[in-house]
Design an enzyme around this catalytic site. Structure first.
Site: not given
Length: 301
Positions: A48-49
Site C-alpha cells: 500500500e503506497t
C-alpha cells in the site's frame, strides 16, 4: 515522465520498532507522476503506497493518494500516518495541524513531539453504520473464518461499517479465540460482494488493570491482503461500533482506548482511538499512531 526520480520510503506505522506494525510505502513530491506510474510503482513494491502531492485549492494544505498493488483506494489509515511522519521528518515540514485531502474527503492531521519523536493524529468524520448481515450470510462468514457461533460476543452483531472502504465487524467473547481463527481466504473473497464488505475485522475486548482495550485481526483477501497487520481506519470503525452498541460508555462525551493488532503476524502494533460522541452517536473519530522509517531510496519513474 522518463528520467524523473522520486524519493521513496518504507515505513512501519503504529509502532516505533522496525519490522513491526504495518508497513507502507511513501513517495514524496509525486505531482509529476501519472496515475499509471503511481499504479506501476505500487504494483512493483507490492504494498500500500501513499503519494504525497501539493494542494490544489485553499480548503486543504496538501493531498495524498493511495494505491494498493491492484488499484487506487480512497483512504488508508496507516499509510496516512506513514506519509505525514515522513513529510515532517524528512522535509522538515512544521508540526501542528494541517488539512490533508484524500479520496474520502479532507481529514485533519496533527503532528506532535512525543518522547523525542513525532506522533501523528488523524481526525475525521465518523464512518457510516451499515446493515447487520442476515443469518444465512452470518453462517457463511463464520464458516469461512473458522469461528463457531458460541465464540461470538453476545452483544456484537455482525455489522458493516464504511469509511472509504468497508469492513464487517465480528466480535468474539475472548481474545484467546483470535489465535484459533483459520480463514478460508478464497471463500472470504467470494463472500465480499454478498455481505457488502471488502474486509473482515475480528476483535475482542480486553481488560488490563481496569482499562478496557481491544485486540484484533483483519482479513481483506478481496483487495489482495490476506491479513492486514494494523489498520487505523478499521480501528476508527471499531470505536464507533463499540460506542453505538453500548460496549464502551463515553465519559464527558468521549471514549478513548488502545487497540492492539498484528501479534499473530509477528508484527505487533498499537492504535490509540478517541471517539467524540453525543450519547451513542459518534461525532468525530481520532486515530493516533507512531511510525519509524525502515529505509529510503531514490527511484526512477
Amino acid at each position: 515522465m522518463p528520467n524523473r526520480h522520486c524519493r521513496l520510503f518504507h515505513v512501519d506505522a503504529f509502532t516505533r520498532q522496525r519490522y513491526t506494525g504495518n508497513p507502507a510505502i511513501v513517495v514524496l513530491d509525486a505531482d509529476h507522476l501519472t496515475d499509471e506510474q503511481m499504479q506501476t510503482i505500487a504494483t512493483e513494491v507490492n504494498g500500500e503506497t501513499a503519494f504525497v502531492l501539493e494542494a490544489e485549492s485553499g480548503d486543504h494544505d496538501m493531498q495524498v493518494r493511495f494505491f494498493t498493488p491492484r488499484h487506487e483506494v480512497p483512504f488508508v489509515g496507516h499509510a496516512t500516518i506513514a506519509a505525514q511522519y515522513v513529510r515532517a521528518k524528512k522535509d522538515g515540514k512544521p508540526g501542528g495541524r494541517l488539512r490533508q485531502r484524500t479520496g474520502a474527503g479532507i481529514v485533519e492531521i496533527e503532528v506532535t513531539d512525543v518522547d523525542g519523536d513525532l506522533r501523528i493524529a488523524i481526525t475525521q468524520n465518523p464512518p457510516s453504520l451499515g446493515p447487520v448481515i442476515p443469518e444465512h450470510h452470518r453462517r457463511q462468514v463464520l464458516n469461512a473464518l473458522g469461528i463457531s457461533s458460541p465464540s461470538l460476543h453476545v452483544d456484537c452483531p455482525l455489522q458493516v461499517l464504511t469509511k472509504g472502504g468497508s469492513r464487517l465487524l465480528v466480535g468474539l467473547k475472548s481474545n484467546d479465540l483470535l489465535g484459533a481463527i483459520k480463514p478460508d481466504f478464497e471463500e472470504l473473497a467470494r463472500l465480499t460482494s454478498h455481505v457488502g464488505a471488502e474486509g473482515y475485522f475480528v476483535f475482542a475486548l480486553v481488560e488490563n488493570n481496569g482499562v478496557v482495550g481491544t485486540e484484533s485481526r483483519m482479513f481483506v483477501p478481496a483487495l489482495g491482503i490476506r491479513e492486514d497487520a494494523v489498520s487505523g481506519n478499521a480501528h476508527g470503525m471499531l470505536g464507533v461500533y463499540l460506542v453505538n452498541h453500548g460496549l464502551m460508555t463515553p465519559k464527558d462525551g468521549r471514549v478513548v482506548f488502545q487497540g492492539r493488532q498484528g501479534m499473530w503476524m509477528r508484527r505487533p502494533g498499537m492504535v490509540e482511538v478517541a471517539i467524540e460522541s453525543s450519547g451513542k452517536v459518534a461525532q468525530s473519530v481520532r486515530i493516533v499512531g507512531d511510525a519509524v522509517i525502515v529505509y529510503e531510496a531514490n527511484i526512477q519513474a
